[in-house]
Write an enzyme that holds these catalytic residues in place. Structure first.
Site, PDB file in Angstrom:
ATOM      1  N   ARG A  23       0.830  -1.210   0.000  1.00  0.00           N
ATOM      2  CA  ARG A  23       0.000   0.000   0.000  1.00  0.00           C
ATOM      3  C   ARG A  23       0.863   1.257   0.000  1.00  0.00           C
ATOM      4  NH1 ARG A  23      -0.714   4.752   2.708  1.00  0.00           N
ATOM      5  NH2 ARG A  23      -0.318   3.655   4.676  1.00  0.00           N
ATOM      6  N   ASP A  24       1.576   1.476   1.084  1.00  0.00           N
ATOM      7  CA  ASP A  24       2.355   2.703   1.221  1.00  0.00           C
ATOM      8  C   ASP A  24       3.541   2.719   0.273  1.00  0.00           C
ATOM      9  OD1 ASP A  24       3.005   5.163   2.190  1.00  0.00           O
ATOM     10  OD2 ASP A  24       3.514   4.523   4.203  1.00  0.00           O
ATOM     11  N   HIS A 217       9.062   7.055   8.607  1.00  0.00           N
ATOM     12  CA  HIS A 217       9.706   7.288   7.313  1.00  0.00           C
ATOM     13  C   HIS A 217      11.147   7.732   7.559  1.00  0.00           C
ATOM     14  CE1 HIS A 217       6.192   7.399   4.343  1.00  0.00           C
ATOM     15  NE2 HIS A 217       5.698   6.951   5.500  1.00  0.00           N
ATOM     16  N   CYS A 248       4.652   9.637   1.064  1.00  0.00           N
ATOM     17  CA  CYS A 248       3.297  10.198   1.028  1.00  0.00           C
ATOM     18  C   CYS A 248       3.131  11.080  -0.210  1.00  0.00           C
ATOM     19  CB  CYS A 248       3.031  11.012   2.293  1.00  0.00           C
ATOM     20  SG  CYS A 248       1.428  11.854   2.298  1.00  0.00           S
ATOM     21  N   ASN A 257       9.422   4.684   3.529  1.00  0.00           N
ATOM     22  CA  ASN A 257       9.341   4.159   4.893  1.00  0.00           C
ATOM     23  C   ASN A 257      10.679   3.563   5.297  1.00  0.00           C
ATOM     24  OD1 ASN A 257       6.699   4.018   3.481  1.00  0.00           O
ATOM     25  ND2 ASN A 257       5.966   3.366   5.470  1.00  0.00           N
TER      26      ASN A 257
END
Length: 320
Positions: A23-24, A217, A248, A257
């Protein structure tokens, strides 16, 4: 001269690592990742023994085009018993899709500051929280676990330092909703160990019944130091992304991250078990690095483990 140094800091026996790359890690990538490739990567991660994987986000395709295939990905992956599948949701429609896809847990999207919230959710922080009440109630009907989040908790790129009072107010709202599983995110890597310790200590004093986790992060190279700071303040749950993928899309210069392999290796070197297979994580990291090299940002991919020793050079001339 010899030194007899005794380390008195006691660390826990074990922590829990949640993998968030699907996802991220993927959401801010410019290249479109084919659905079958996402499935392949998630299936690889399933074999790493993570207790939890954040597989996708059920957002509108216009918001995050990379995750337009969330429903299809969920249908195709090889589910593994004992691995909790988590997804980010922005609204009731996202929750409905998550329920239909068989997600085990959903995570609510929220920013600590109005500026970041307007950019991320098109609403101020407290306005965004007003929409959470029907979400939480509906999730309960679906028997889906709900966790909350606070993005830019340790610093906002638009407003700077976030006050403890602001974070306490947000946590109080979450408590009213019945949500006590809360992720504190250093979305743009503005945190430092002293700040992380202070925030966690204050929040745990105010909310001893909450389970706080850290989503870090590595924008400024502080993520592992911040993870250790969180560990020393009682945090036992951490998010990370294999190969350091992530960032982001609603925050300027927000790099990836903390790399899963770096976090796992660092904790294991300290004697803190993660129960995640570092060998398999590294295999997946190398696979991602080979496919998308410009997004890989991992110390272990560059230097290897501390246990990866080298042959000493022969016939070396001593200097001095």
């Amino acid at each position: 001269m010899s030194y007899n140094l005794e380390v008195r800091m006691e660390y826990p026996d074990q922590v829990n690592i949640a993998e968030v790359c699907p996802r991220d890690g993927f959401q801010s990538m410019m290249e479109t990742i084919p659905t079958d490739e996402k499935v392949e990567i998630i299936n690889r991660l399933m074999e790493c023994n993570y207790p939890q994987i954040e597989v996708t986000s059920f957002v509108h395709p216009k918001a995050i085009p990379q995750l337009v295939d969330a429903d299809e990905v969920m249908k195709k992956i090889n589910r593994k018993p004992g691995v909790q599948l988590r997804a980010l949701i922005p609204n009731l429609r996202g929750l409905e899709r998550a329920a239909q896809a068989g997600v085990d847990k959903v995570k609510l999207m929220l920013s600590a500051t109005d500026s970041h919230s307007l950019s991320n959710a098109n609403a101020k922080t407290m306005e965004a929280m007003q929409a959470f009440d029907p979400l939480v109630k509906k999730a309960d009907e679906y028997h889906i676990k709900v966790s909350g989040s606070i993005s830019v908790a340790f610093g906002c790129p638009y407003e700077g330092e976030v006050s403890i009072e602001r974070l306490v107010t947000i946590c109080e709202k979450y408590r009213e909703l019945g949500v006590r599983d809360l992720s504190l995110a250093d979305t743009t890597g503005m945190g430092n160990p002293a700040r992380v310790k202070m925030v966690i200590r204050k929040l745990r004093e105010h909310f001893p019944d909450f389970k706080f986790s850290l989503h870090l992060h590595n924008t400024r190279g502080m993520a592992f130091a911040n993870a250790v700071a969180g560990l020393e303040e009682g945090i036992r749950d951490f998010d990370s992304s294999v190969a350091g993928f992530g960032g982001c899309p609603y925050a300027p210069n927000a790099s990836g991250n903390i790399a899963s392999e770096d976090l796992i290796h660092g904790f294991e070197e300290m004697g803190v078990k993660t129960n995640v297979s570092l060998d398999r994580v590294l295999e997946t990291a190398r696979y991602l690095q080979s496919k998308y090299p410009k997004y890989a940002d991992s110390f272990l991919l560059k230097a290897g483990r501390c246990s990866d020793l080298h042959l000493a050079p022969k016939g070396q001339t001593k200097l001095g």
